[in-house]
Design a protein around this motif. Structure first.
Motif: not given
Ligand SMILES: Nc1ccn([C@@H]2O[C@H](COP(=O)(O)OP(=O)(O)OP(=O)(O)O)[C@@H](O)[C@H]2O)c(=O)n1
Ligand SMILES: C[C@](O)(CO)[C@H](O)COP(=O)(O)O
Length: 233
Positions: A184-212
């Motif tokens: 997967g492209t993140d870690d959450a998906v690995l626990v999602e597929r086992l049936g765990y519920k992943v809690k979403i907490i507010d991130g930030s639009y400043e928390n960019i992933k430097i990519t391009t």
């Protein structure tokens, strides 16, 4: 509770199109990875940092980042082919007393102490937590060059890091994914597929992933404005 951070910095940064991997590119005189590590090194609640880098960068990172900037909590280990392989190596290197693990991209330097702490608290309560922001654009599902569907934007979030878990939950999820050849492209998906519920907490639009390449210009502007934990001096 013993809290470990795994910082994934073992990528090649192909989309950046630079000779050096993007996590080592300088912004205002310091490598991007320096900023990310500084945020975690200066957070009292983080007990250890497992920094995962490419095999070819181990010596350089030890000398020119860890020793040079006197990062005391950081231990260096070798990454793998994909991000998921690097995180797995990081998880296996955490101290045996680890209860909670905070997984973060080395190229997201504008994460704040406040968000990291919220993610740790959420992981204690829910076992798994991911930082995310509502998407700003309308997202289309496209097939063969034509729109197939328009999902309801109110339900769409862009997932970021940190993603924070009870240690045994995420280690088990990685081990099962590896056994089943699931990537997967993140870690959450690995626990999602086992049936765990992943809690979403507010991130930030400043928390960019430097990519391009344009992200470097944005990062420089953010630093000039004192975003994240890098208050204007
Ligand atoms: N084998 C890999 C690949 C990626 N990462 C890390 O995972 C984070 C998020 O990945 P991404 O932004 O995709 O980085 P790259 O894989 O380096 O970029 P690209 O896909 O453009 O090559 C980065 O900090 C990257 O260094 C890693 O630790 N090990
Ligand atoms: C984990 C992640 O940061 C969530 O947004 C992201 O998926 C990792 O980046 P990649 O470009 O998919 O490797």
């Amino acid at each position: 509770m013993y809290v470990s951070a795994v910082i994934a910095a073992g990528g090649k940064g192909k989309r950046m199109n630079s000779v050096k991997s993007k996590q080592y590119l300088p912004v205002k005189g310091f490598p991007i990875l320096y900023y990310t590590l500084t945020v975690f090194e200066t957070l009292r609640e983080i007990d250890e940092i497992i920094l995962v880098v490419g095999e070819q960068d181990l010596d350089f990172v030890r000398k020119d980042i860890i020793l040079k900037y006197k990062f005391k909590k950081t231990r260096l280990i070798e990454g793998g082919l994909e991000r998921q392989d690097s995180v797995y190596n990081g998880l296996r290197s955490c101290s045996p007393q680890t209860d909670i693990v905070v997984i973060h991209d080395g190229v997201r330097p504008f994460i704040t102490h406040g968000i990291i702490l919220e993610s740790i608290e959420a992981a204690k309560l829910y076992k798994a937590a991911g930082v995310a922001v509502p998407v700003k654009d309308t997202i289309k599902i496209v097939e063969d060059g034509f729109i197939k569907a328009t999902p309801d934007r109110r339900k769409l979030y862009a997932i970021q890091t940190p993603q924070t878990f009870m240690y045994e939950v995420i280690l088990k999820a990685h081990e099962i994914a590896r056994k089943e050849g699931f990537y997967g492209t993140d870690d959450a998906v690995l626990v999602e597929r086992l049936g765990y519920k992943v809690k979403i907490i507010d991130g930030s639009y400043e928390n960019i992933k430097i990519t391009t390449p344009e992200d470097i210009i944005i990062a420089e502007a953010f630093l000039n404005l004192g975003f994240g934990e890098f208050k204007k001096r």
